[in-house]
Scaffold this motif. Structure first.
Motif, PDB file in Angstrom:
ATOM      1  N   ALA A   1       0.838  -1.202   0.000  1.00 22.31           N
ATOM      2  CA  ALA A   1       0.000   0.000   0.000  1.00 22.31           C
ATOM      3  C   ALA A   1       0.873   1.252   0.000  1.00 22.31           C
ATOM      4  O   ALA A   1       1.952   1.271   0.591  1.00 22.31           O
ATOM      5  N   VAL A   2       0.362   2.298  -0.666  1.00 22.47           N
ATOM      6  CA  VAL A   2       1.084   3.567  -0.781  1.00 22.47           C
ATOM      7  C   VAL A   2       0.271   4.677  -0.129  1.00 22.47           C
ATOM      8  O   VAL A   2      -0.934   4.815  -0.384  1.00 22.47           O
ATOM      9  N   HIS A   3       0.938   5.486   0.684  1.00 24.20           N
ATOM     10  CA  HIS A   3       0.329   6.686   1.252  1.00 24.20           C
ATOM     11  C   HIS A   3       1.005   7.910   0.652  1.00 24.20           C
ATOM     12  O   HIS A   3       2.240   8.008   0.649  1.00 24.20           O
TER      13      HIS A   3
ATOM     14  N   ARG B   1      -2.400  12.738  12.221  1.00 27.25           N
ATOM     15  CA  ARG B   1      -3.637  12.678  11.436  1.00 27.25           C
ATOM     16  C   ARG B   1      -3.440  11.819  10.187  1.00 27.25           C
ATOM     17  O   ARG B   1      -4.342  11.074   9.786  1.00 27.25           O
ATOM     18  N   GLN B   2      -2.282  11.926   9.572  1.00 25.93           N
ATOM     19  CA  GLN B   2      -2.022  11.116   8.388  1.00 25.93           C
ATOM     20  C   GLN B   2      -1.879   9.639   8.751  1.00 25.93           C
ATOM     21  O   GLN B   2      -2.375   8.762   8.032  1.00 25.93           O
TER      22      GLN B   2
ATOM     23  N   VAL C   1      -3.799   3.987   8.884  1.00 25.90           N
ATOM     24  CA  VAL C   1      -4.121   2.830   9.737  1.00 25.90           C
ATOM     25  C   VAL C   1      -5.570   2.384   9.544  1.00 25.90           C
ATOM     26  O   VAL C   1      -5.865   1.178   9.547  1.00 25.90           O
ATOM     27  N   THR C   2      -6.483   3.348   9.376  1.00 27.58           N
ATOM     28  CA  THR C   2      -7.886   2.984   9.201  1.00 27.58           C
ATOM     29  C   THR C   2      -8.198   2.550   7.767  1.00 27.58           C
ATOM     30  O   THR C   2      -9.222   1.898   7.531  1.00 27.58           O
TER      31      THR C   2
ATOM     32  N   GLN D   1       4.968   5.576  13.081  1.00 27.24           N
ATOM     33  CA  GLN D   1       3.613   5.124  13.362  1.00 27.24           C
ATOM     34  C   GLN D   1       3.118   4.120  12.314  1.00 27.24           C
ATOM     35  O   GLN D   1       2.460   3.127  12.656  1.00 27.24           O
ATOM     36  N   VAL D   2       3.445   4.364  11.072  1.00 30.73           N
ATOM     37  CA  VAL D   2       3.053   3.432  10.005  1.00 30.73           C
ATOM     38  C   VAL D   2       3.777   2.095  10.181  1.00 30.73           C
ATOM     39  O   VAL D   2       3.177   1.023  10.055  1.00 30.73           O
TER      40      VAL D   2
END
Length: 232
Positions: free
Chosen positions: A100-102, A112-113, A118-119, A160-161
């Protein structure tokens, strides 16, 4: 009469030259659209897929040689790729490895990101290392963001990721972002770079993933795809 013949021959020669140039240009254009790095040099190859690519056929992509697929998933604090959920199900059904890419936004706080990622992206032991697309610059943020703040917030987001996924992230760095922040020299993570047809060297250290053709035409569908290879 002789002058007319001379002009006629010059015209014919010029026409032949023009036709040859057009033919060469057409061949080069076709080659550019269908070129991918040779498997003998880069055995593991795959694709980057998002909503812009329409309804991707992952089974067909696997059939033409894709070994993995990265899916555009989330962006900033609330952006989500419109096809991520469908693509996630389809790529699972195809048997391809996937990641997955953010798309990171330096104007938005890291927490917030991270909450958005995560969701959006479920935990999955089959998931490849998450990729963080670094393209947008902080120059256009409503409130000024220093270079030190960009790096600090990005580091927080990465941590966090990685805590959610359970493996180190890959930094998908654009030339503009790297030129502005020199992030490859400050954060030690594997790099994903992009440059059509030629290996990229703008990060100052070796890449792990390379978008080698941003518009590859394949037999897997009508739309071109972004073709990615792995450093052997």
């Amino acid at each position: 009469m002789g002058r007319k013949r001379a002009i006629s021959w010059r015209t014919r020669i010029l026409a032949l030259v023009v036709l040859a140039a057009l033919g060469a240009g057409g061949w080069a254009w076709w080659q550019a659209q269908h070129w991918a790095p040779p498997r003998s040099e880069f055995p593991v190859q795959g694709v980057l897929i998002g909503a812009q690519d329409g309804a991707a056929d992952f089974t067909a992509l696997r059939a033409i040689g894709a070994d993995f697929a990265y899916l555009e998933a989330s962006a900033g604090a609330s952006g989500r790729d419109a096809r991520f959920a469908a693509n996630l199900q389809r790529v699972r059904d195809s048997g391809l490895r996937f990641g997955a890419v953010h798309a990171y936004d330096p104007c938005v706080p890291a927490e917030r990101q991270a909450a958005n990622f995560v969701t959006t992206v479920p935990r999955d032991e089959m998931l490849l290392p998450p990729a963080i697309a670094l393209d947008k610059l902080a120059d256009d943020c409503p409130n000024p963001v220093s270079e030190a703040a960009v790096e600090s917030e990005l580091t927080t987001f990465i941590n966090q990721v990685e805590g959610h996924v359970g493996q180190p992230a890959v930094l998908k760095v654009s030339p503009a972002f790297e030129e502005r922040y020199g992030i490859a020299g400050h954060i030690e993570r594997n790099l994903w770079l992009a440059r059509d047809w030629w290996q990229p060297d703008y990060a100052g250290r070796p890449w792990t993933l390379w978008t080698a053709n941003g518009a590859l035409r394949t037999e897997a569908g009508d739309e071109p795809v972004r073709w990615v290879v792995v450093q052997p």
